[in-house]
Write a protein that holds these residues in place. Structure first.
Motif, PDB file in Angstrom:
ATOM      1  N   UNK A 149       0.844  -1.198   0.000  1.00  0.00           N
ATOM      2  CA  UNK A 149       0.000   0.000   0.000  1.00  0.00           C
ATOM      3  C   UNK A 149       0.874   1.241   0.000  1.00  0.00           C
ATOM      4  N   UNK A 150       1.839   1.261  -0.865  1.00  0.00           N
ATOM      5  CA  UNK A 150       2.779   2.379  -0.821  1.00  0.00           C
ATOM      6  C   UNK A 150       2.480   3.396  -1.910  1.00  0.00           C
ATOM      7  N   UNK A 151       3.453   3.801  -2.674  1.00  0.00           N
ATOM      8  CA  UNK A 151       3.324   4.945  -3.581  1.00  0.00           C
ATOM      9  C   UNK A 151       2.438   4.606  -4.777  1.00  0.00           C
ATOM     10  N   UNK A 152       1.150   4.838  -4.602  1.00  0.00           N
ATOM     11  CA  UNK A 152       0.141   4.394  -5.548  1.00  0.00           C
ATOM     12  C   UNK A 152       0.020   5.299  -6.772  1.00  0.00           C
ATOM     13  N   UNK A 153       0.067   6.584  -6.585  1.00  0.00           N
ATOM     14  CA  UNK A 153      -0.153   7.522  -7.682  1.00  0.00           C
ATOM     15  C   UNK A 153       1.037   8.461  -7.810  1.00  0.00           C
ATOM     16  N   UNK A 154       1.273   8.897  -9.035  1.00  0.00           N
ATOM     17  CA  UNK A 154       2.389   9.789  -9.323  1.00  0.00           C
ATOM     18  C   UNK A 154       1.918  10.787 -10.362  1.00  0.00           C
ATOM     19  N   UNK A 155       2.314  12.043 -10.213  1.00  0.00           N
ATOM     20  CA  UNK A 155       1.923  13.090 -11.161  1.00  0.00           C
ATOM     21  C   UNK A 155       3.024  14.142 -11.211  1.00  0.00           C
ATOM     22  N   UNK A 156       2.928  15.007 -12.201  1.00  0.00           N
ATOM     23  CA  UNK A 156       3.834  16.146 -12.337  1.00  0.00           C
ATOM     24  C   UNK A 156       2.973  17.399 -12.301  1.00  0.00           C
ATOM     25  N   UNK A 157       3.365  18.375 -11.502  1.00  0.00           N
ATOM     26  CA  UNK A 157       2.594  19.615 -11.427  1.00  0.00           C
ATOM     27  C   UNK A 157       3.049  20.608 -12.500  1.00  0.00           C
ATOM     28  N   UNK A 158       2.443  21.796 -12.503  1.00  0.00           N
ATOM     29  CA  UNK A 158       2.742  22.824 -13.491  1.00  0.00           C
ATOM     30  C   UNK A 158       4.167  23.345 -13.437  1.00  0.00           C
ATOM     31  N   UNK A 159       4.889  23.063 -12.351  1.00  0.00           N
ATOM     32  CA  UNK A 159       6.290  23.477 -12.232  1.00  0.00           C
ATOM     33  C   UNK A 159       7.246  22.305 -12.448  1.00  0.00           C
ATOM     34  N   UNK A 160       6.716  21.206 -13.035  1.00  0.00           N
ATOM     35  CA  UNK A 160       7.493  20.008 -13.347  1.00  0.00           C
ATOM     36  C   UNK A 160       8.028  19.293 -12.101  1.00  0.00           C
ATOM     37  N   UNK A 161       7.346  19.445 -10.971  1.00  0.00           N
ATOM     38  CA  UNK A 161       7.707  18.748  -9.739  1.00  0.00           C
ATOM     39  C   UNK A 161       6.863  17.479  -9.634  1.00  0.00           C
ATOM     40  N   UNK A 162       7.477  16.419  -9.133  1.00  0.00           N
ATOM     41  CA  UNK A 162       6.745  15.171  -8.919  1.00  0.00           C
ATOM     42  C   UNK A 162       5.882  15.267  -7.672  1.00  0.00           C
ATOM     43  N   UNK A 163       4.721  14.644  -7.729  1.00  0.00           N
ATOM     44  CA  UNK A 163       3.811  14.537  -6.590  1.00  0.00           C
ATOM     45  C   UNK A 163       3.433  13.068  -6.458  1.00  0.00           C
ATOM     46  N   UNK A 164       3.367  12.572  -5.235  1.00  0.00           N
ATOM     47  CA  UNK A 164       2.933  11.193  -5.029  1.00  0.00           C
ATOM     48  C   UNK A 164       2.092  11.100  -3.761  1.00  0.00           C
ATOM     49  N   UNK A 165       1.227  10.099  -3.757  1.00  0.00           N
ATOM     50  CA  UNK A 165       0.443   9.789  -2.563  1.00  0.00           C
ATOM     51  C   UNK A 165       0.476   8.278  -2.363  1.00  0.00           C
ATOM     52  N   UNK A 166       0.474   7.830  -1.122  1.00  0.00           N
ATOM     53  CA  UNK A 166       0.409   6.389  -0.865  1.00  0.00           C
ATOM     54  C   UNK A 166      -1.029   5.895  -0.987  1.00  0.00           C
ATOM     55  N   UNK A 167      -1.164   4.596  -1.104  1.00  0.00           N
ATOM     56  CA  UNK A 167      -2.495   3.992  -1.179  1.00  0.00           C
ATOM     57  C   UNK A 167      -3.223   4.132   0.151  1.00  0.00           C
ATOM     58  N   UNK A 168      -2.474   4.044   1.249  1.00  0.00           N
ATOM     59  CA  UNK A 168      -3.042   4.176   2.589  1.00  0.00           C
ATOM     60  C   UNK A 168      -2.153   5.106   3.411  1.00  0.00           C
ATOM     61  N   UNK A 169      -2.722   5.656   4.465  1.00  0.00           N
ATOM     62  CA  UNK A 169      -1.948   6.496   5.376  1.00  0.00           C
ATOM     63  C   UNK A 169      -0.929   5.628   6.121  1.00  0.00           C
ATOM     64  N   UNK A 170       0.201   6.219   6.543  1.00  0.00           N
ATOM     65  CA  UNK A 170       1.225   5.447   7.261  1.00  0.00           C
ATOM     66  C   UNK A 170       0.749   4.871   8.593  1.00  0.00           C
ATOM     67  N   UNK A 171      -0.247   5.496   9.200  1.00  0.00           N
ATOM     68  CA  UNK A 171      -0.792   5.007  10.466  1.00  0.00           C
ATOM     69  C   UNK A 171      -2.302   4.829  10.322  1.00  0.00           C
ATOM     70  N   UNK A 172      -2.924   3.962  11.117  1.00  0.00           N
ATOM     71  CA  UNK A 172      -4.362   3.695  10.981  1.00  0.00           C
ATOM     72  C   UNK A 172      -5.245   4.930  11.157  1.00  0.00           C
ATOM     73  N   UNK A 173      -4.787   5.918  11.895  1.00  0.00           N
ATOM     74  CA  UNK A 173      -5.620   7.095  12.147  1.00  0.00           C
ATOM     75  C   UNK A 173      -5.239   8.298  11.286  1.00  0.00           C
ATOM     76  N   UNK A 174      -4.324   8.113  10.332  1.00  0.00           N
ATOM     77  CA  UNK A 174      -3.959   9.223   9.442  1.00  0.00           C
ATOM     78  C   UNK A 174      -2.858  10.049  10.044  1.00  0.00           C
ATOM     79  N   UNK A 175      -2.555  11.203   9.562  1.00  0.00           N
ATOM     80  CA  UNK A 175      -3.184  11.841   8.408  1.00  0.00           C
ATOM     81  C   UNK A 175      -2.748  11.189   7.096  1.00  0.00           C
ATOM     82  N   UNK A 176      -3.467  11.511   6.030  1.00  0.00           N
ATOM     83  CA  UNK A 176      -3.173  10.967   4.716  1.00  0.00           C
ATOM     84  C   UNK A 176      -2.264  11.955   3.994  1.00  0.00           C
ATOM     85  N   UNK A 177      -0.987  11.591   3.785  1.00  0.00           N
ATOM     86  CA  UNK A 177      -0.021  12.548   3.259  1.00  0.00           C
ATOM     87  C   UNK A 177       0.034  12.613   1.732  1.00  0.00           C
ATOM     88  N   UNK A 178       0.536  13.717   1.238  1.00  0.00           N
ATOM     89  CA  UNK A 178       0.921  13.883  -0.162  1.00  0.00           C
ATOM     90  C   UNK A 178       2.359  14.384  -0.127  1.00  0.00           C
TER      91      UNK A 178
END
Length: 186
Positions: A149-178
């Motif tokens: 459940x790790x790095x599920x999605x990947x994108x590039x923003x308007x400044x050509x920087x990578x963005x990623x989010x995991x499939x699940x939060x690192x802990x059961x209660x969150x927060x859900x990071x980007x």
């Protein structure tokens, strides 16, 4: 024995509405893509080139697929596979086992692309299809992510920087990071 696997590609478009209204998605068609080959299936990431026809896709079986969509207006008629390339590790050998579980793909302005992976969570950036990757350093949080459940999605923003989010939060209660890759760090 070849397995017959299919991927349903669903296209939708947003209807036009006043700026203050919520956009609404409308299904305009479906297409079922089938390739009779052991390596086909598990497509988890798709990136469309700026022309709206060419695409890059990755699978959890360690493949990079390069192809083109054929359309009539907004309706997808067929998918043409141009090439299948086995993803490589940084030592230039093909990825095997759990190391090949690609999840997200993002095209960069210079034509290179990056891919995020599960199990052995990492992001690799490739200069071109078939090249070995440059593996980006991990964020400390990545060690706490569940193996599948790790790095599920990947994108590039308007400044050509990578963005990623995991499939699940690192802990059961969150927060859900980007996470954003900038200046050599997440």
């Amino acid at each position: 024995m070849h397995r017959r696997l299919a991927v349903a590609l669903i296209l939708s478009c947003l209807s036009f509405a006043p700026a203050w209204a919520e956009p609404k998605a409308e299904l305009i068609g479906t297409y079922r893509w089938e390739v009779e080959a052991k390596w086909f299936g598990g497509i988890s990431g798709l990136e469309l080139a700026s022309d709206g026809r060419r695409f890059y896709a990755v699978s959890d079986r360690g493949s990079l697929l390069l192809g083109e969509f054929e359309r009539d207006d907004d309706v997808l008629n067929s998918v043409h596979l141009i090439a299948r390339v086995r993803l490589k590790q940084s030592k230039n050998d093909p990825l095997t086992g759990r190391f090949r579980d690609a999840e997200g793909i993002a095209l960069r302005d210079d034509g290179s692309f990056c891919i995020s992976f599960e199990h052995t969570h990492r992001t690799g950036c490739y200069a071109f299809a078939g090249a070995p990757p440059v593996i980006l350093p991990e964020h400390p949080d990545f060690k706490r992510l569940h193996e599948n459940s790790t790095l599920e999605a990947l994108a590039v923003d308007g400044q050509n920087r990578l963005l990623t989010i995991p499939e699940n939060a690192p802990t059961p209660t969150g927060p859900f990071p980007a996470y954003r890759w900038e200046n050599g760090a997440w």
